[in-house]
Design a protein around this motif. Sequence first.
Motif, short mmCIF file in Angstrom:
data_model
loop_
_atom_site.label_atom_id
_atom_site.label_comp_id
_atom_site.label_asym_id
_atom_site.label_seq_id
_atom_site.Cartn_x
_atom_site.Cartn_y
_atom_site.Cartn_z
N SER A 1 33.10 75.99 36.35
CA SER A 1 34.56 76.16 36.35
C SER A 1 35.04 76.94 37.57
O SER A 1 36.17 76.77 38.01
CB SER A 1 35.02 76.85 35.06
OG SER A 1 34.74 78.24 35.07
N ASP B 1 36.45 74.91 40.44
CA ASP B 1 37.72 74.24 40.22
C ASP B 1 38.87 75.20 40.57
O ASP B 1 39.04 76.23 39.92
CB ASP B 1 37.81 73.81 38.76
CG ASP B 1 39.09 73.07 38.42
OD1 ASP B 1 40.01 72.98 39.28
OD2 ASP B 1 39.19 72.59 37.28
N GLU B 2 39.62 74.86 41.59
CA GLU B 2 40.72 75.71 42.04
C GLU B 2 41.78 75.93 40.96
O GLU B 2 42.55 76.89 41.04
CB GLU B 2 41.37 75.12 43.30
CG GLU B 2 40.48 75.15 44.52
CD GLU B 2 40.31 76.53 45.12
OE1 GLU B 2 41.20 77.39 44.96
OE2 GLU B 2 39.27 76.75 45.76
N ALA B 3 41.82 75.08 39.95
CA ALA B 3 42.80 75.24 38.88
C ALA B 3 42.37 76.31 37.86
O ALA B 3 43.19 76.76 37.06
CB ALA B 3 43.03 73.91 38.17
N THR B 4 41.12 76.71 37.91
CA THR B 4 40.61 77.72 36.98
C THR B 4 41.16 79.09 37.35
O THR B 4 41.06 79.51 38.51
CB THR B 4 39.07 77.76 37.00
OG1 THR B 4 38.57 76.48 36.63
CG2 THR B 4 38.53 78.81 36.05
N GLU B 5 41.73 79.77 36.38
CA GLU B 5 42.22 81.13 36.61
C GLU B 5 41.03 82.07 36.51
O GLU B 5 40.29 82.06 35.52
CB GLU B 5 43.28 81.49 35.57
CG GLU B 5 44.10 82.67 35.97
CD GLU B 5 45.33 82.82 35.10
OE1 GLU B 5 45.61 83.97 34.74
OE2 GLU B 5 45.99 81.82 34.81
N HIS C 1 37.08 81.61 43.86
CA HIS C 1 36.47 80.32 43.53
C HIS C 1 35.26 80.10 44.44
O HIS C 1 35.29 80.47 45.62
CB HIS C 1 37.50 79.19 43.71
CG HIS C 1 38.57 79.24 42.68
ND1 HIS C 1 39.76 79.86 42.92
CD2 HIS C 1 38.60 78.78 41.40
CE1 HIS C 1 40.52 79.77 41.84
NE2 HIS C 1 39.84 79.14 40.90
#
Length: 191
Positions: free
Chosen positions: A63, A66-70, A77
């Motif tokens: 995860s 994934d740049e969308a993962t906070e 990241h």
Amino acid sequence: MVNHATADRIRLIAPTTELHDAFLDCAFEFGDGHRDGFATDSISDDDLVDPERFAAWVALRASYADEATELPPDRVHDTLSWIVDERDPERILGSISCRHRLNDFLLNVGGHIGYGVRPSARRRGVATAALRLALEQAKTLGLQRVLVTCKNDNIASARTIERNGGVLEDVRESPDHGTVRRYWIDLAQGD
């Protein structure tokens, strides 16, 4: 001296639970020492041994790419890969982490790329080949320059970085990490 026969066979693979035992064999070969590039600082060795906790760690590490993962505020990241030789892809030779950007700690000490090669696989060009592949990963992330660091007394790692185009910027003292050599590698060179 880089063993080109070995270097041509080195591959980076995504961590997988299917290689749990191979990962443990590799990681524990380091003994009690720090495992650069393994991203195991957030999990205990006891948890790594447990198949369910190991699977959760593998999923968590995936995860992070994934740049969308906070992420927690102190994390960036990164893409974690295991180093293998295509002739024996079920034996992990090491691990390498390609960080997508730098925070203050990484700028001063850790760099964009951290790696570690198990002691029994050293002195065969594995680290040099793996770093070359991680630099290709960094290019796909849009990075133009990457920072790679090593301990000042780690001559083998310094040579690995220099073989991959590293230009020494400086040598710094870190209160928690000793003396660190900081190299920049220009990814646009040769394009």
